[in-house]
Design an enzyme around this catalytic site. Structure first.
Site, PDB file in Angstrom:
ATOM      1  N   SER A   1      -1.315 -13.098  -0.978  1.00  0.00           N
ATOM      2  CA  SER A   1      -2.639 -12.773  -0.489  1.00  0.00           C
ATOM      3  C   SER A   1      -2.726 -11.404   0.194  1.00  0.00           C
ATOM      4  CB  SER A   1      -3.089 -13.846   0.502  1.00  0.00           C
ATOM      5  OG  SER A   1      -2.311 -13.775   1.686  1.00  0.00           O
TER       6      SER A   1
ATOM      7  N   SER B   1       3.012 -14.636   0.410  1.00  0.00           N
ATOM      8  CA  SER B   1       1.929 -13.650   0.478  1.00  0.00           C
ATOM      9  C   SER B   1       2.328 -12.255   0.939  1.00  0.00           C
ATOM     10  CB  SER B   1       0.805 -14.159   1.393  1.00  0.00           C
ATOM     11  OG  SER B   1       0.023 -15.102   0.717  1.00  0.00           O
TER      12      SER B   1
ATOM     13  N   LYS C   1      -3.695  -6.111   7.991  1.00  0.00           N
ATOM     14  CA  LYS C   1      -4.341  -7.094   7.108  1.00  0.00           C
ATOM     15  C   LYS C   1      -5.542  -7.658   7.860  1.00  0.00           C
ATOM     16  CE  LYS C   1      -3.244 -11.280   4.404  1.00  0.00           C
ATOM     17  NZ  LYS C   1      -2.167 -12.219   3.987  1.00  0.00           N
TER      18      LYS C   1
END
Lengths: 482, 477, 95
Positions: free
Chosen positions: A151, A175, A76
């Protein structure tokens, strides 16, 4: 080759079925071909990945090798990577190249794992749909009109679409688990403090935790083996010995006591999603578990408390982005105040600014007690609820999200609707306990996620439970056409 | 109208650690800009703080020295404000749970009386960087070497009633931190800085007046001046029917005035909240006791011991005990010569006068305790007189060696041979028949004249006691 | 709880964000909704509770006082927007 997860690729590499360079090259090519439609990557680390792959192959030839050496992975874009852009999904950091690796990244590098690239995400991890990214929305591989969740939407979409066998992710309010649910993946949020936060860009420091998005519980265990551990550079990293998270995967579930919180099965929960969850729970009964209805009486307050605590911490965490030492800087400021305000207003997107404002307000003179202190007390209530529940049951199960993935743009008008997306996941972050979302069915060809919540440091147990379910079912092997 | 001044001081002391409060960067003074600022100090994304153990120990040590309540649980908070020299956009400090709670400090005032000043609290916090306003094409340059340097902010109660009291408090505090070894207290480097909260009220009034905070005063002299000028300003204002505004003011030592800091015009709303990147610091009795065991003898105890053990005067004891280096020097001299009274005089008068003049600290004194003790030994064994000793001391300062050597090479040895002194006395008597007549007719004052003449003849080397005795015998026989 | 345009301006200033008149109105509306959500907290009785700021309740670890960092100025200023003579430059700071 692309149907595989980490464990399969590791086995193939060990068996010499293909080299790291071959599998890495294949993934890079696939990403270039397929990611135009998904937008799951912000940065592709082509050269770097191939160099890592070759090094892993050489080491393997010499016999020195970690189980995951040569296996490709995506990070990420919230984890700092030395020499490679780390944007956190923000214009503010569009030009930011960290001179250091996050501890998580460093651990994977040490293990010889190959970094394919950096995945898209909601800006500063603030979002539940991956629509707030400066680099544009990510599309759900199951239906490109839908969001992948957020997210960690880029990580989830990339893994679901086989653009990476697995990915790192972070979870502040859901998330990891919500995108896992929306994309049909296994998403583990470990106990707060289990994985180092050093080099992981902060959203809300007391809630943020790094975890995994994988195709199976076994893969999550393999990743956690590399990620978990005490880091003296992170004061909130806990100095408790790690374990081999794969060791207990095959334990039978006989006698497992599962708590079913009534508050997670109320109106608002989509009926078909509920049916899938109930079916999954029956499956656990078949595996020897017993179900018990429990109450988490204050869970309805978790979203409210979270939307004070997380923005408050974020408002301070994001003060460092001022255009002085790195990152975006506005053109031709007329004075210092203009410099600050334009740099920050031009560098941050709408949702980030909104949360900074909410957090600033909640901490400002006259409101601190009514908002911030009150929220911290609610946080105590929520932790107490879990403590009480765990006196009776081993784990808690319910839906990860009240519904399946929704349409891009459908919930961007009212922030509150979006905030309520995380209604079942947020309390877990407030309490700091671990949670995992696993695929538990399909509704209209869209994945449904089952959330399993455990006591502090029960990752091994959660992975065991998830793995046993995955041995008995095949929801986790379902994959979108792409 | 009679006015009363009310002062509370906030003193920032830079702790004498090697590394920063939350990072492994050096805090050494004088480095090139930004060469001692690492990724954490620059607030790069994802970087995190870890607390320096030594800084915590120093804070606790200070707390024990002022007999304060020690925070067994202390908490760091974020104090939020934007300033280019504050990289994170917040300063990590302690608000509700400081490491050091309420304590006291005894201060000796000018009239010799002792006043107890309350210490509200002392907390750890990070320093900010430096803004350099030299012209970079109309821009300001930022050096972050100092950012993250550990500070202990010591806050007093509003117990101080005058500028001299404020100075006495500061000097005592300065003395204490040097004793504790927790800071070098060097005000010229900003390692000890003072903010003064000053207000005035009519004598007898219960309520405090509105206060102004004077920022960053960096010398004892300026503290006194800044407070006096601010008190004057406030009284003038009030007597003219005006009001004091609560604000931050800056002391301008060149113009000797305080002026409002316009940049802090907007009311500060610091939005303190507990620092989520750091956990509460929980310490136990064992930790505290371990630190207590390292406490040195403190100024007050040392002063008392100087009174009891060395029989010094109150004044000498205080002057010597105030400064640890001076006290240590004094005791080293006593160890050599075993004469506390003379040692005290030589250290606090002659040596101190030289050091003040030369502007050097006692640690760099060219006359070591061994040299000074040796000199005093030459006085007490009558090798030289006190007067000659000053000459020897002068030569010592010039690096001419020890007392023995200087006395030898300059031929300063005292004449104690009574035959030689008798001869001198006789010569002087013979040369001054007029004065002999005067003395014998009852004008005893001329005795001093004879002594002077004899000492002059002997170039100061004749033993004065012997001269007195022999002269008396000769004149009255 | 309602919030005025002035409140919004004040908060934006504290947070050093620039906000136009139009944005102010929009912000006031979304603020109202968010505060509506947040205010649900007020229904809970929390009088007897201690605030919880960390999920883990252990003590802060301590670092030995060692200088572990070297001068990294050149590397760190490579990513800086504006530097001169080793200093970070900003518009003039007025004391």
């Amino acid at each position: 080759m692309f149907k595989s997860g980490l464990a399969d690729i590791a086995r193939s590499l060990a068996a010499g079925e293909f080299s790291s360079e071959e599998i890495t090259t294949a993934y890079l090519a696939r990403i270039k071909e397929k990611d135009k439609e998904l937008n799951s990557y912000i940065t592709l680390c082509e050269e770097h990945a191939l160099a890592q792959a070759k090094a892993a192959d050489n080491n393997r030839a010499k016999g020195e090798t970690h189980l995951l050496a040569g296996v490709p992975l995506a990070h990420k874009d919230i984890f700092c990577t030395s020499g490679v852009k780390t944007s956190c999904g923000s214009r503010m950091l569009d030009n930011f190249i960290a001179p250091y690796n996050a501890t998580v990244v460093e651990n994977f590098n040490q293990a010889g794992v190959v970094t394919l690239g950096k995945t898209n995400m909601d800006e500063f991890a603030m979002g539940s749909s991956n629509e707030t990214s400066y680099y544009g929305a990510v599309h759900n591989p199951w239906d490109k009109e839908l969001v992948p969740g957020g997210s960690s939407g880029g990580s989830a979409a990339a893994v679901a679409a086989h653009l990476s066998p697995a990915a790192t992710a972070t979870d502040t309010g859901g998330s990891i688990r919500q995108p896992a649910a929306f994309c049909g993946l296994t998403g583990l949020k470990p106990t707060y403090g289990r994985v180092s936060r050093w080099g992981m860009i902060a959203f809300a420091s007391s809630l943020d935790q790094a975890g995994t998005l994988t195709r199976s519980a076994e893969d999550a265990a393999l990743m956690l083996n590399v990620m978990a551990g005490h880091d003296p550079k992170d004061s909130t990293s806990i100095d408790i010995a790690t374990e081999d998270y794969t060791a207990n995967l095959n334990k039978p579930l006989e006698g497992l006591k599962i708590g079913i919180p009534i508050q997670h099965f109320t109106e608002g929960l989509n009926a078909e999603v509920e049916q899938n969850i109930r079916n999954a729970l029956s499956e656990f009964e078949k595996l020897g578990a017993t179900l018990k209805e429990i109450s988490l009486p204050n869970s309805h307050l978790s979203v409210s408390a979270y939307y004070v605590i997380a923005p408050a911490e974020a408002s301070a965490n994001l003060s460092r982005y001022d255009g002085v030492r790195y990152g975006y800087r506005c053109e031709d400021p007329k004075d210092l105040e203009d410099f600050y305000k334009r740099t920050r207003s031009e560098g941050f997107g709408t949702e980030v600014k909104r949360r900074i404002m909410v957090g600033t307000y909640a901490l400002s003179a006259g409101y601190y007690d009514a908002y911030y202190i009150k929220a911290q007390k609610i946080r105590r209530l929520i932790k107490n609820d879990f403590d009480a529940a765990f006196a009776d049951v081993d784990v808690i199960m319910g839906p990860t999200s009240p519904h399946t993935a929704f349409k891009i743009g459908s919930q961007s008008d009212d922030p509150v609707t979006m905030y309520l997306e995380d209604i079942y996941t947020i309390a877990v972050n407030l309490a700091g306990i671990p949670g995992i979302s696993i695929p538990a069915g399909l509704v209209n060809k869209l994945p449904v996620g089952l959330q399993i919540i455990g006591k502090n440091f029960s990752e091994s147990h959660l992975l065991n439970i998830a793995h046993q379910f995955q041995q008995a079912t095949d929801w986790h092997t379902q994959t979108p056409e792409i | 109208m009679e006015w009363e001044t009310v002062i509370g001081l906030e003193v920032h002391v830079q702790l004498a650690t090697k590394s920063k409060l939350f990072s492994g960067s050096s805090i050494e003074f004088g480095a090139e800009p930004n060469t001692q600022a690492n990724v954490f100090d620059l607030a790069l994304p994802g970087t995190l703080p870890v607390l320096n153990k030594e800084a915590l120990k120093m804070a606790v040590k200070f707390g024990l020295a002022v007999e304060a309540e020690i925070g067994m649980k202390s908490v760091f908070d974020r104090k939020n404000y934007f300033y280019p020299d504050l990289p994170k956009g917040y300063q990590t400090s302690q608000l509700d749970f400081p490491t050091v709670g309420k304590g006291t400090l005894d201060v000796t005032l000018e009239d010799g009386s002792i006043k107890t000043i309350g210490i509200t609290r002392a907390h750890m916090e990070e320093d900010a960087g430096k803004s350099l306003h030299e012209d970079f094409h109309g821009q300001t340059g930022i050096d972050l070497n100092r950012a993250g340097t550990p500070l202990l902010e010591i806050v007093s109660e509003p117990d101080i009633r005058s500028a001299p009291e404020a100075v006495a408090y500061l000097k005592k505090l300065h003395s204490l931190i040097l004793y504790l070894g927790i800071s070098d207290g060097d005000m010229s480097k900003g390692n000890m800085r003072c903010d003064a909260n000053v207000s005035v009220r009519l004598k007898g009034e219960e309520e405090f007046g509105t206060r102004a905070e004077i920022k960053n005063i960096n010398s004892f002299k300026f503290v006194e001046k800044a407070i006096n000028i601010e008190v004057e300003r406030q009284i003038d204002l009030l007597e003219d029917g005006g009001r004091v505004v609560q604000e931050t003011r800056l002391y301008d030592s060149e113009k000797n005035e305080t002026r409002s800091m316009r940049s802090k015009e907007v009311a500060n709303d610091y939005r303190y909240f507990p620092e989520p990147d750091l956990l509460p610091i929980i310490i136990d009795d064992a930790f505290v006791e371990e630190i207590r065991a390292t406490l040195p003898e403190l100024p007050d105890a040392k002063r008392q011991r100087f009174l009891d053990e060395h029989k010094l005067s109150e004044y000498d004891a205080m002057v010597l005990a105030n400064d640890l280096a001076t006290a240590n020097f004094f005791e080293a001299v006593v160890a050599v010569c075993d004469n506390a009274k003379l040692s005290a005089n030589w250290v606090s008068v002659d040596l101190q006068a030289y050091l003040n003049e030369a502007e050097i600290p006692i640690s760099e004194s060219p006359v070591t305790p061994e040299l000074l003790g040796g000199l005093i030994n030459k006085i007490t064994d009558n090798t030289i007189s006190s007067k000659i000793a000053k000459t020897v001391f002068g030569a010592m300062l010039a690096g001419e060696g020890d007392a023995e050597k200087i006395i030898e090479s300059k031929g300063l040895k005292q004449v104690t041979d009574s035959g030689a002194i008798e001869a001198l006395v006789e010569t002087v008597i013979a040369n001054n028949p007029e004065q002999v007549e005067q003395f014998r007719s009852g004008k005893e004052k001329v005795f001093g004249f004879f002594v002077g003449q004899i000492m002059k003849e002997s170039k100061g080397k004749a033993n004065p006691a012997q001269v007195n005795q022999i002269l008396k015998d000769k004149l009255t026989s | 709880m309602s919030i005025s345009a002035d409140d919004i301006a004040y908060i934006a200033h504290l947070a050093r964000l620039q906000i136009s008149e139009a944005e102010k109105e929009e912000a006031a509306i979304s603020f109202k909704n968010i505060l509506g959500l947040i205010d649900q907290m007020q229904s809970a009785d929390t009088d007897q509770l201690e605030p919880l700021s960390h999920a883990i309740e252990t003590s802060q670890p301590l670092r030995e006082d060692l200088v572990t960092e070297k001068n990294q100025r050149d590397d760190l200023q490579m990513i800086a927007p504006k530097c001169e003579q080793g200093l970070y430059l900003v518009p003039k700071v007025i004391e």
